[in-house]
Design a protein around this motif. Structure first.
Motif, PDB file in Angstrom:
ATOM      1  N   THR A 152      24.935 -30.464  68.320  1.00  0.00           N
ATOM      2  CA  THR A 152      24.816 -29.613  69.501  1.00  0.00           C
ATOM      3  C   THR A 152      26.005 -28.680  69.645  1.00  0.00           C
ATOM      4  OG1 THR A 152      24.246 -31.757  70.410  1.00  0.00           O
ATOM      5  CG2 THR A 152      23.719 -29.848  71.710  1.00  0.00           C
ATOM      6  N   ALA A 153      27.123 -29.050  69.047  1.00  0.00           N
ATOM      7  CA  ALA A 153      28.310 -28.205  69.141  1.00  0.00           C
ATOM      8  C   ALA A 153      28.145 -26.931  68.325  1.00  0.00           C
ATOM      9  CB  ALA A 153      29.546 -28.983  68.688  1.00  0.00           C
ATOM     10  N   LYS A 154      27.126 -26.896  67.472  1.00  0.00           N
ATOM     11  CA  LYS A 154      26.927 -25.676  66.669  1.00  0.00           C
ATOM     12  C   LYS A 154      26.511 -24.495  67.545  1.00  0.00           C
ATOM     13  CE  LYS A 154      22.089 -25.505  65.493  1.00  0.00           C
ATOM     14  NZ  LYS A 154      21.049 -25.766  64.566  1.00  0.00           N
ATOM     15  N   TYR A 155      26.072 -24.793  68.769  1.00  0.00           N
ATOM     16  CA  TYR A 155      25.638 -23.705  69.645  1.00  0.00           C
ATOM     17  C   TYR A 155      26.808 -22.920  70.234  1.00  0.00           C
ATOM     18  CZ  TYR A 155      21.148 -25.855  69.066  1.00  0.00           C
ATOM     19  OH  TYR A 155      20.019 -26.366  68.497  1.00  0.00           O
ATOM     20  N   PHE A 156      27.992 -23.484  70.176  1.00  0.00           N
ATOM     21  CA  PHE A 156      29.124 -22.697  70.688  1.00  0.00           C
ATOM     22  C   PHE A 156      30.309 -22.643  69.729  1.00  0.00           C
ATOM     23  CE2 PHE A 156      32.177 -25.946  71.752  1.00  0.00           C
ATOM     24  CZ  PHE A 156      31.392 -27.080  71.849  1.00  0.00           C
ATOM     25  N   THR A 157      30.432 -23.630  68.828  1.00  0.00           N
ATOM     26  CA  THR A 157      31.625 -23.654  67.964  1.00  0.00           C
ATOM     27  C   THR A 157      31.794 -22.379  67.136  1.00  0.00           C
ATOM     28  OG1 THR A 157      31.244 -26.020  67.801  1.00  0.00           O
ATOM     29  CG2 THR A 157      32.975 -25.122  66.440  1.00  0.00           C
ATOM     30  N   PRO A 158      30.733 -21.866  66.517  1.00  0.00           N
ATOM     31  CA  PRO A 158      30.954 -20.656  65.706  1.00  0.00           C
ATOM     32  C   PRO A 158      31.508 -19.488  66.516  1.00  0.00           C
ATOM     33  CG  PRO A 158      28.878 -21.675  65.120  1.00  0.00           C
ATOM     34  CD  PRO A 158      29.362 -22.386  66.351  1.00  0.00           C
ATOM     35  N   ARG A 159      31.053 -19.349  67.767  1.00  0.00           N
ATOM     36  CA  ARG A 159      31.595 -18.236  68.567  1.00  0.00           C
ATOM     37  C   ARG A 159      33.054 -18.457  68.933  1.00  0.00           C
ATOM     38  NH1 ARG A 159      27.474 -16.981  73.177  1.00  0.00           N
ATOM     39  NH2 ARG A 159      26.602 -19.000  72.589  1.00  0.00           N
ATOM     40  N   LEU A 160      33.362 -19.737  69.238  1.00  0.00           N
ATOM     41  CA  LEU A 160      34.771 -20.058  69.497  1.00  0.00           C
ATOM     42  C   LEU A 160      35.619 -19.751  68.274  1.00  0.00           C
ATOM     43  CD1 LEU A 160      34.945 -23.560  71.214  1.00  0.00           C
ATOM     44  CD2 LEU A 160      35.794 -21.382  72.081  1.00  0.00           C
ATOM     45  N   LEU A 161      35.088 -20.122  67.108  1.00  0.00           N
ATOM     46  CA  LEU A 161      35.829 -19.897  65.870  1.00  0.00           C
ATOM     47  C   LEU A 161      35.998 -18.413  65.604  1.00  0.00           C
ATOM     48  CD1 LEU A 161      34.331 -22.645  63.551  1.00  0.00           C
ATOM     49  CD2 LEU A 161      36.664 -22.503  64.434  1.00  0.00           C
ATOM     50  N   GLY A 162      34.965 -17.651  65.943  1.00  0.00           N
ATOM     51  CA  GLY A 162      35.032 -16.211  65.732  1.00  0.00           C
ATOM     52  C   GLY A 162      36.207 -15.611  66.478  1.00  0.00           C
ATOM     53  N   MET A 163      36.328 -16.016  67.737  1.00  0.00           N
ATOM     54  CA  MET A 163      37.434 -15.476  68.535  1.00  0.00           C
ATOM     55  C   MET A 163      38.781 -15.975  68.025  1.00  0.00           C
ATOM     56  SD  MET A 163      35.909 -15.396  72.376  1.00  0.00           S
ATOM     57  CE  MET A 163      35.998 -17.154  72.553  1.00  0.00           C
ATOM     58  N   PHE A 164      38.784 -17.250  67.609  1.00  0.00           N
ATOM     59  CA  PHE A 164      40.019 -17.840  67.087  1.00  0.00           C
ATOM     60  C   PHE A 164      40.475 -17.108  65.815  1.00  0.00           C
ATOM     61  CE2 PHE A 164      41.996 -21.175  64.371  1.00  0.00           C
ATOM     62  CZ  PHE A 164      43.108 -21.421  65.157  1.00  0.00           C
ATOM     63  N   CYS A 165      39.510 -16.858  64.929  1.00  0.00           N
ATOM     64  CA  CYS A 165      39.860 -16.210  63.655  1.00  0.00           C
ATOM     65  C   CYS A 165      40.278 -14.754  63.849  1.00  0.00           C
ATOM     66  CB  CYS A 165      38.700 -16.301  62.663  1.00  0.00           C
ATOM     67  SG  CYS A 165      38.410 -17.982  62.120  1.00  0.00           S
ATOM     68  N   GLN A 166      39.762 -14.149  64.918  1.00  0.00           N
ATOM     69  CA  GLN A 166      40.214 -12.788  65.214  1.00  0.00           C
ATOM     70  C   GLN A 166      41.676 -12.791  65.632  1.00  0.00           C
ATOM     71  OE1 GLN A 166      37.490 -11.173  68.055  1.00  0.00           O
ATOM     72  NE2 GLN A 166      36.567  -9.823  66.538  1.00  0.00           N
ATOM     73  N   GLU A 167      42.030 -13.818  66.402  1.00  0.00           N
ATOM     74  CA  GLU A 167      43.428 -13.912  66.834  1.00  0.00           C
ATOM     75  C   GLU A 167      44.343 -14.323  65.694  1.00  0.00           C
ATOM     76  OE1 GLU A 167      44.950 -15.823  70.435  1.00  0.00           O
ATOM     77  OE2 GLU A 167      42.919 -15.609  71.265  1.00  0.00           O
ATOM     78  N   TYR A 168      43.796 -15.159  64.800  1.00  0.00           N
ATOM     79  CA  TYR A 168      44.605 -15.678  63.681  1.00  0.00           C
ATOM     80  C   TYR A 168      43.922 -15.354  62.364  1.00  0.00           C
ATOM     81  CZ  TYR A 168      46.748 -18.316  67.469  1.00  0.00           C
ATOM     82  OH  TYR A 168      47.371 -18.668  68.623  1.00  0.00           O
ATOM     83  N   PRO A 169      43.993 -14.117  61.939  1.00  0.00           N
ATOM     84  CA  PRO A 169      43.232 -13.700  60.752  1.00  0.00           C
ATOM     85  C   PRO A 169      43.652 -14.429  59.477  1.00  0.00           C
ATOM     86  CG  PRO A 169      44.583 -11.884  61.623  1.00  0.00           C
ATOM     87  CD  PRO A 169      44.740 -13.018  62.567  1.00  0.00           C
TER      88      PRO A 169
END
Ligand code: PGA
Length: 234
Positions: free
Chosen positions: A20-37
């Motif tokens: 169920t965490a797949k419904y939000f984890t990728p978006r969280l990761l997207g923002m995280f990876c933008q901050e920490y390329p």
């Protein structure tokens, strides 16, 4: 200077999360990876039992799952709600009723997740505690398949409300108003006790703690109408 520091953080983050965490984890990761390329992420999505196995054998940097059992020696912290709701097809007769009793809902046929699923475990426990046993029509190993089965009128199901995010089949599902629901569940992040966390993992943990302050809980109407910004702009 702060952003320069962020650019300097690099390495790999290995995450294992429940379905169920797949419904939000990728978006969280997207923002995280933008901050920490400089940080690369590998994400494994599997059921509760498998995530617990991986946690016990220390295979990843960090885990996201429902409550960690006492028998597992781990550090765990709640960061988000995970309400479980009863879903039916939108044209199900019960979708227009209020305050449906537990006894009444148990007359329905249920579509269940596979053994080892935390959703299934919580559902079975809820009905057992109220003295009922569910009539299981079908067992399916995926939240997506279960939503399709509900729409196909194979039965009703208990699933996390977060499964209505993103790709919810619009207007075809209804959340039933059943006594005792939603079942209150939470998402935890966890790691084995005594594990030395990498700088990358610590950075992500800090990010998760902050993100949980603005992760919006999904309202059913928003999700069903297809407008469900999980992340409020901030
Ligand atoms: P599941 O986990 O994907 O194994 O059902 C969900 C949960 O534990 O809440």
């Amino acid at each position: 200077i702060a952003s320069d520091m962020k650019g300097l953080k690099s390495g790999k983050l290995r995450l294992a999360v429940i379905t169920t965490a797949k419904y939000f984890t990728p978006r969280l990761l997207g923002m995280f990876c933008q901050e920490y390329p400089g940080i690369d992420v590998a994400l494994i999505v599997t059921n509760r039992e498998r995530v617990l196995e991986r946690l016990s054998s220390n295979q990843d940097d960090l885990y996201i799952l429902g409550q960690v059992p006492d028998a597992v020696d781990a550090v765990a912290e709640v960061f988000l709600d995970n309400p479980l709701v009863v879903l039916a097809s939108a044209d199900h007769p019960l979708s227009r009723e209020k305050k449906i009793s537990i006894e009444r809902i148990c007359d329905e046929r249920f579509v269940m997740r596979e053994p080892g699923s935390g959703t299934r475990m919580a559902t079975e426990r809820f009905f057992l505690e109220h003295g009922y046993k569910l009539k299981v029509r079908m067992e399916l190993g995926s939240n997506e398949a279960i939503k399709q089965a509900i729409i196909g009128r194979l039965g009703i199901a208990v699933l996390s409300r977060h499964t209505l995010a993103l790709d919810a089949p619009m207007g075809q599902l209804a959340i039933l108003d059943v006594e005792g629901f939603p079942i209150e569940r939470h998402w935890y992040f966890a790691y084995p006790s005594g594990k030395q966390l990498s700088i990358v993992t610590q950075t992500f943990l800090e990010y998760l703690r902050q993100a949980s302050n603005y992760l919006d809980d999904l309202s059913c109407r928003q999700a069903i109408s297809g407008h469900c910004p999980l992340l409020k702009s901030h």
